[in-house]
Write a protein that holds these residues in place. Structure first.
Motif, PDB file in Angstrom:
ATOM      1  N   PRO A 208     -12.286 -25.011 -13.828  1.00 32.48           N
ATOM      2  CA  PRO A 208     -13.690 -25.445 -13.830  1.00 32.48           C
ATOM      3  C   PRO A 208     -14.601 -24.303 -13.407  1.00 32.48           C
ATOM      4  O   PRO A 208     -14.241 -23.488 -12.553  1.00 32.48           O
ATOM      5  N   ALA A 209     -15.788 -24.241 -14.023  1.00 32.09           N
ATOM      6  CA  ALA A 209     -16.768 -23.220 -13.629  1.00 32.09           C
ATOM      7  C   ALA A 209     -17.132 -23.411 -12.154  1.00 32.09           C
ATOM      8  O   ALA A 209     -17.140 -24.534 -11.651  1.00 32.09           O
ATOM      9  N   PRO A 210     -17.383 -22.331 -11.432  1.00 31.07           N
ATOM     10  CA  PRO A 210     -17.539 -20.963 -11.932  1.00 31.07           C
ATOM     11  C   PRO A 210     -16.240 -20.190 -12.088  1.00 31.07           C
ATOM     12  O   PRO A 210     -16.271 -18.995 -12.363  1.00 31.07           O
ATOM     13  N   GLY A 211     -15.091 -20.834 -11.893  1.00 27.97           N
ATOM     14  CA  GLY A 211     -13.826 -20.156 -12.135  1.00 27.97           C
ATOM     15  C   GLY A 211     -13.679 -19.802 -13.598  1.00 27.97           C
ATOM     16  O   GLY A 211     -14.255 -20.459 -14.472  1.00 27.97           O
ATOM     17  N   THR A 212     -12.895 -18.792 -13.887  1.00 29.37           N
ATOM     18  CA  THR A 212     -12.736 -18.334 -15.269  1.00 29.37           C
ATOM     19  C   THR A 212     -11.278 -18.138 -15.661  1.00 29.37           C
ATOM     20  O   THR A 212     -10.996 -17.610 -16.742  1.00 29.37           O
ATOM     21  N   ALA A 213     -10.345 -18.533 -14.793  1.00 26.20           N
ATOM     22  CA  ALA A 213      -8.929 -18.324 -15.097  1.00 26.20           C
ATOM     23  C   ALA A 213      -8.421 -19.404 -16.039  1.00 26.20           C
ATOM     24  O   ALA A 213      -8.992 -20.494 -16.165  1.00 26.20           O
ATOM     25  N   SER A 214      -7.333 -19.086 -16.705  1.00 23.98           N
ATOM     26  CA  SER A 214      -6.615 -20.069 -17.509  1.00 23.98           C
ATOM     27  C   SER A 214      -5.627 -20.819 -16.622  1.00 23.98           C
ATOM     28  O   SER A 214      -5.211 -20.317 -15.578  1.00 23.98           O
ATOM     29  N   ILE A 215      -5.247 -22.013 -17.057  1.00 32.90           N
ATOM     30  CA  ILE A 215      -4.311 -22.845 -16.303  1.00 32.90           C
ATOM     31  C   ILE A 215      -3.141 -23.195 -17.202  1.00 32.90           C
ATOM     32  O   ILE A 215      -3.336 -23.626 -18.355  1.00 32.90           O
ATOM     33  N   ILE A 216      -1.943 -23.006 -16.714  1.00 30.44           N
ATOM     34  CA  ILE A 216      -0.758 -23.419 -17.480  1.00 30.44           C
ATOM     35  C   ILE A 216      -0.791 -24.939 -17.616  1.00 30.44           C
ATOM     36  O   ILE A 216      -0.878 -25.660 -16.631  1.00 30.44           O
TER      37      ILE A 216
END
Length: 726
Positions: A208-216
């Motif tokens: 979720p924003a403001p995060g920008t990582a991908s999630i397995i």
């Protein structure tokens, strides 16, 4: 294998090792193991039963360890026991595992024909060679090194560099991580610089924003219940009622404290409302992941990831399933025209213009400050085409409305002279984009039950004609010209409408040149344009009457229907993505009456084949009188197949009640007034014909018979014969 030389050791600890599987892991005969474990003070090699085989020698102070096995001749299974002070842990060495991708993956990607790309690229929890973990795959042909990073390795790109494969692929199996772990790719670019961390282009879930990582994410846990729906879907909807409710999910309805509702919360409410209103489909503004909320999803980064604003992929699937269970089709806006330049996205993904064009005259949208895909690159087209199939096949979306097609078709779109480059033939058409659109529509038709709808605002020929007939292959096209012309007419004071009569009739000259959807979309109620109700002239009574008459015109006009949320009950304020619709307006009888009208228009449209069966055929429409500009009156027939009763429509766009108004009809006898937009139940004056009209033998308007009717002010009447007559 001898111990690595000093140059290789420096490459390991500086993150410059482009071929990690040539050095790390087990190699040689007799074999030796080399590992990089910067967080360990000591490393012991264990056999498959957990028994120690030897303590590794630290051969570089920053954590490179090495251990030869002079008494063994063949490779063997092993694990690593690491120690740092009193802390001891065991792990599997990622560099002891074989590849997870095959030569066919390399070949298909290079050919641009890996049509199920999502099954191989991205992050997939698997059991590989007896070990549980996650297999990663990414395309970055010009990178010098690509690493998977996350909390599991302290975001250290030196620890999990990937195996380079042919075709620009990189892959790695990382043991002991799985669904829920976050990750990105650290890329040593083409010019030797470490790029900002990149999200996975084929991620199935994002932070979720403001995060920008991908999630397995892994495979969907959701158990689909829409088997019958999926099996019964028709691809050809030209003769079917299609009435679309366009929705921005974050602002349709909100919870207590104006909180955004999740997929799970909003799905049942939306399904119930849309079914009650009689719409056949919901169309969502893009729900693919996007970093900037005010873009409404039209600047996506996660082309395979439902936005995390409302939950995970399983929650999205549950919402789709719930809508299908209510008999509602699901359309999603899909954006292959451009992408944002956010550094964690696709922009210069491997240090070069990979997904985009290098030249800004081809690769930059100055209107939106976004980048344009290089459709001529087979891997890029493959990436996009596979994304379309993913939403349709894996997430059970029924149709994709393709955004900004006009910007894809023309190289000079919104560009001044000198700001664009002609194609290889010297023209302005984007030949690569045209080829891509034809290809994606062909693949969707061949590999799914989905359909596509083009948002296309030019006169480009054959948008909704089959590819084998020279068209682009879309199933439908938005009729932007009809929308602009008719709204301009409605905005005029009725006293001036006679001078703009052609705005309402011109669309019939080309109404069957494409398979059209009539769109009253979100674009018409933002950026200072006001609400649909606010576009109508006059006092409050006239504004509501105008809108009721206009919607009656729209629902009886050839073409499928699309209405943006809130317009069905007369949202007064301009739409904002930051707040809920003004549902409290339904306490006002005028707004409730407008909503009741739309509900009845959907029922009418669905129940009378004359209003939908020939939406896309000229045989389905005939003017009674399209030239009565002096009275602001339009009258026409809608015709279905042989045996379907015709429908007559009379629209009075003047605030004048007309008694004894004679209208030509094709059949004598009793006609039923199916709908009167001026009915008291809808908030009108209640003027009308008492439900029944008698057509006599007097010819009129070129029709064999006619009837004298009461034509209410600012109203649309819909009639059908009670019997076949003569």
């Amino acid at each position: 294998m001898t111990r690595p030389d000093d140059q290789t050791l420096e490459a390991i600890v500086r993150g410059r090792l482009s071929d990690p599987f040539a050095t790390l892991g087990m190699h040689g005969s007799p074999p030796a193991i080399t590992v990089f474990a910067p967080d360990a003070g000591a490393v012991t090699v264990l056999d498959g039963d957990g028994e120690p085989l030897g303590v590794m020698e630290r051969i570089h102070p920053e954590g490179v360890f090495h251990l030869p096995f002079s008494k063994k001749r063949k490779p063997f299974a092993y694990r690593l026991q690491c120690r740092a002070g009193d802390h001891v842990w065991e792990k599997d060495d990622p560099f002891r595992f074989g590849p997870v991708l095959g030569e066919m993956d390399e070949y298909l990607l290079a050919e641009g024909r890996h049509e199920e790309l999502w099954t191989r690229l991205g992050a997939h929890p698997v059991t590989h060679e007896g070990c549980k973990g996650t297999a990663f795959g990414v395309w970055a042909p010009n990178a010098r090194r690509v690493s998977v990073v996350g909390h599991f390795n302290a975001w250290d790109g030196r620890r999990h560099p990937m195996r380079r494969r042919g075709g620009g692929l990189w892959e790695l199996f990382v043991p002991a991580i799985g669904a829920g772990d976050i990750y990105k790719y650290e890329i040593l670019g083409a010019y030797g610089d470490v790029l900002p961390l990149k999200a996975d282009p084929v991620a199935f879930r994002m932070e979720p924003a403001p995060g920008t990582a991908s999630i397995i994410a892994g495979a969907l846990d959701h158990v689909w219940r829409d088997t019958d729906w999926m099996a019964s879907k028709r691809r050809d909807l030209r003769d079917q009622p299609v009435s679309i409710y366009e929705v921005h999910l974050g602002s349709w309805r909100r919870g207590d404290g104006d909180n955004i509702l999740s997929y799970a919360e909003v799905g049942p409410m939306l399904a119930e409302y849309v079914r009650d209103m009689g719409f056949t489909h919901v169309e969502f503004l893009p729900l693919s992941e996007h970093p900037y909320t005010p873009s409404w999803g039209y600047q996506p980064i996660g082309m395979y990831a439902p936005t995390s604003r409302f939950g995970g992929p399983d929650d999205f699937a549950a919402m789709v399933d719930h809508l299908h269970g209510a008999g509602i089709g699901v359309i999603m806006d899909w954006v292959p025209a451009h992408f944002p330049s956010d550094e964690h996205g696709l922009a210069r993904f491997d240090g070069t213009a990979l997904y985009e064009h290098q030249d800004p005259r081809q690769g930059f949208h100055k209107d939106w400050n976004t980048l344009i895909y290089n459709f001529g690159r087979s891997e890029v087209s493959n990436f996009l085409r596979s994304s379309a199939l993913y939403w349709l096949r894996e997430l059970h979306v029924d149709a994709l409305r393709v955004d900004a097609v006009a910007s894809m078709l023309y190289l000079d779109y919104s560009r001044d002279a000198g700001e664009w480059l002609p194609n290889r033939e010297g023209g302005r058409e984007n030949l690569e984009a045209i080829g891509f659109l034809r290809d994606v529509n062909t693949q969707i038709a061949d590999r799914s039950h989905g359909i596509t709808i083009a948002e296309e605002s030019t006169a480009f020929p054959g948008v909704s004609r089959p590819v084998d007939q020279g068209g682009l292959g879309f199933d439908f096209k938005w009729n932007m010209g009809w929308m602009h012309d008719t709204l301009q007419y409605m905005a005029e004071d009725p006293v001036n409408r006679r001078w703009h009569h052609d705005k309402m009739t011109f669309g019939l000259h080309y109404a069957f040149s494409e398979n059209f959807v009539l769109p009253i979309s979100h674009d018409e109620v933002v950026h200072g344009k006001g609400s649909l109700l606010g576009k109508m002239p006059g006092d409050d009574w006239q504004r509501f009457a105008n809108l009721r008459a206009y919607l009656g015109w729209m629902w009886t006009h050839p073409g499928k229907k699309l209405l943006f949320m809130g317009s069905e009950f007369g949202q007064s304020r301009e739409w904002s993505h930051d707040r809920s619709l003004d549902w409290h307006l339904l306490e006002d009888p005028r707004h409730a009456g407008l909503q009741a009208l739309v509900r009845d228009l959907n029922r009418l449209y669905r129940d009378h084949p004359a209003l939908h069966a020939r939406d896309c055929a000229p045989e389905g429409f005939r003017w009674i009188d399209g030239g009565d500009a002096a009275n602001n009156v339009f009258s026409y027939l809608r015709l279905g197949a042989e045996g379907d009763p015709p429908v007559a429509v009379i629209c009075n766009m003047a605030p004048v009640l007309r008694d004894d108004f004679r209208i030509g009809l094709p059949l004598s006898g009793r006609w039923t007034e199916l709908l009167n937009s001026d009915a008291a139940d809808y908030g009108g004056t209640g003027s009308g014909n008492g439900g029944l009209i008698m057509a006599d033998g007097q010819g009129w308007h070129g029709q064999p018979v006619s009837a004298s009717i009461t034509l209410p002010p600012l109203a649309t009447l819909v009639l059908t014969p009670e019997t076949r007559g003569s």
